[in-house]
Scaffold this motif. Sequence first.
Motif, PDB file in Angstrom:
ATOM      1  N   VAL A  96      11.623  -0.200   2.989  1.00 16.99           N
ATOM      2  CA  VAL A  96      12.643   0.608   1.576  1.00 16.99           C
ATOM      3  C   VAL A  96      13.669   1.254   1.929  1.00 16.99           C
ATOM      4  O   VAL A  96      15.439   0.471   1.956  1.00 16.99           O
ATOM      5  CB  VAL A  96      11.769   2.220   0.842  1.00 16.99           C
ATOM      6  CG1 VAL A  96      13.179   2.333  -0.042  1.00 16.99           C
ATOM      7  CG2 VAL A  96      10.660   1.644   0.755  1.00 16.99           C
ATOM      8  N   MET A 119      10.557  -1.562  -6.471  1.00 14.71           N
ATOM      9  CA  MET A 119      10.164  -0.322  -5.701  1.00 14.71           C
ATOM     10  C   MET A 119       8.974   0.159  -6.125  1.00 14.71           C
ATOM     11  O   MET A 119       7.922   0.207  -5.687  1.00 14.71           O
ATOM     12  CB  MET A 119      11.482   0.773  -5.916  1.00 14.71           C
ATOM     13  CG  MET A 119      12.731   0.762  -4.756  1.00 14.71           C
ATOM     14  SD  MET A 119      12.666   1.084  -3.685  1.00 14.71           S
ATOM     15  CE  MET A 119      13.254  -0.836  -3.414  1.00 14.71           C
ATOM     16  N   PHE A 192       8.033   7.192  -0.046  1.00 23.72           N
ATOM     17  CA  PHE A 192       8.684   6.498  -0.551  1.00 23.72           C
ATOM     18  C   PHE A 192      10.109   7.495  -1.224  1.00 23.72           C
ATOM     19  O   PHE A 192      11.493   6.817  -1.281  1.00 23.72           O
ATOM     20  CB  PHE A 192       8.335   5.683  -1.976  1.00 23.72           C
ATOM     21  CG  PHE A 192       7.893   4.585  -1.315  1.00 23.72           C
ATOM     22  CD1 PHE A 192       8.017   3.354  -2.039  1.00 23.72           C
ATOM     23  CD2 PHE A 192       6.762   4.457  -0.506  1.00 23.72           C
ATOM     24  CE1 PHE A 192       8.171   2.084  -1.961  1.00 23.72           C
ATOM     25  CE2 PHE A 192       6.748   2.921   0.107  1.00 23.72           C
ATOM     26  CZ  PHE A 192       6.587   1.834  -1.464  1.00 23.72           C
TER      27      PHE A 192
END
Length: 290
Positions: A96, A119, A192
Amino acid sequence: MSLLLYEPSSGDGVGFRRLLAAEWGKLWNRRVVRLMAFAAPLMALVSARYLLSQNGVLDPGLPEYATAGSVPVLALAEMLVTAFSGMMLVLAGLTVTEEYRSGQLRMGLLRAVSLKRIMAAKWVVCLSFMWMQLALYLICSAAIGRILFPNPETYPLFYGAGFATYGQGLLYDLAYYGLAALALAALLTVFFWLAAVGRSSTVTLALGIGFLLLSYLLPTLLTYFRPLFELEAYVRLYFLSLLMIEWEGLAAMLADLHGLRLWNLGVIAGYGLLFGVLTALIWRRRDSFE
C-alpha cells in the motif's frame, strides 16, 4: 474493507476477480513475500523447541504443558502477536504505502479502476496469504506435536474449559485458529489504515509497532487499577485491546469466560468496521482529488 467488494463495477469492465488475480501476481513477485511463504514451518519448529524446553519445568497437569493435541494452540499463542502481526505489517507497508508513494498505483491504473477497489483487492489478497500461512502453521504444528510430544488420553484446556481427548483437541484447535483468522482480518484492516496515512514504508512500520505497543501498554496499565473495577467490567476493558484478544482472549472466548465470547467478537468486528470505513474514506478522497 469487505464492504468495498460490492462496489459496482465501473465502465472500465475490469472485474474484481481479474483485479484479485493481478494483485496476487504482484504480491507473489516480491522476493520478501516468497521468503515469507516458508515462514510457517520454520516458526512451527521454533515454537516446538521452546515448548519442549518449557515442558521440562511444568507440571503435566497444567494447560500450559504441551501435548500432541495442545501444541497447535500453544505454538500459535507464542507467534500470533509477534511473527504473524509482523508479517502483516510488512505486507501493508509494501503493497500500500510503498506502491502509492512510488506512483506504481497510478501508472498501473491509468484511471481504469478506483483506488478503493484496488485497496479492497490488496486487502483480500494479503489476508488470503496470511490465512494460508495460518493453515500451514496449523498443519506443521499438529504434525510436530504428534511426533515429538506426549499424547495422553486427555489433557486440560485453558480457563477450566474441561479436558479433551486428542480428537476433541483437534476440534478445539480448529476453533481457536478460526477465531485467530478473524482477529488477523481486523488487525490487517488497522494496518491498511496506517499504511494509508503513512508517508513511507518506514513510517507505516513505526506506526504499526506503535499501535501494537499501545495495545499492550494500556491493558498492562489497567492492571494497576484493578481494585477500582468489578471483575466483569475489568475483563471487558482489558479485552478492548485487539492484541490482548489475540494473546489471551481467544482461549477465553472458547471457554466463554465471563461471557467474553460475544464481547470479544464484538470488539474484533468493531475494529474491522471502524478502520475499514476510515480507510475507505481516505482512498475515496485521494481518488477524487488526485
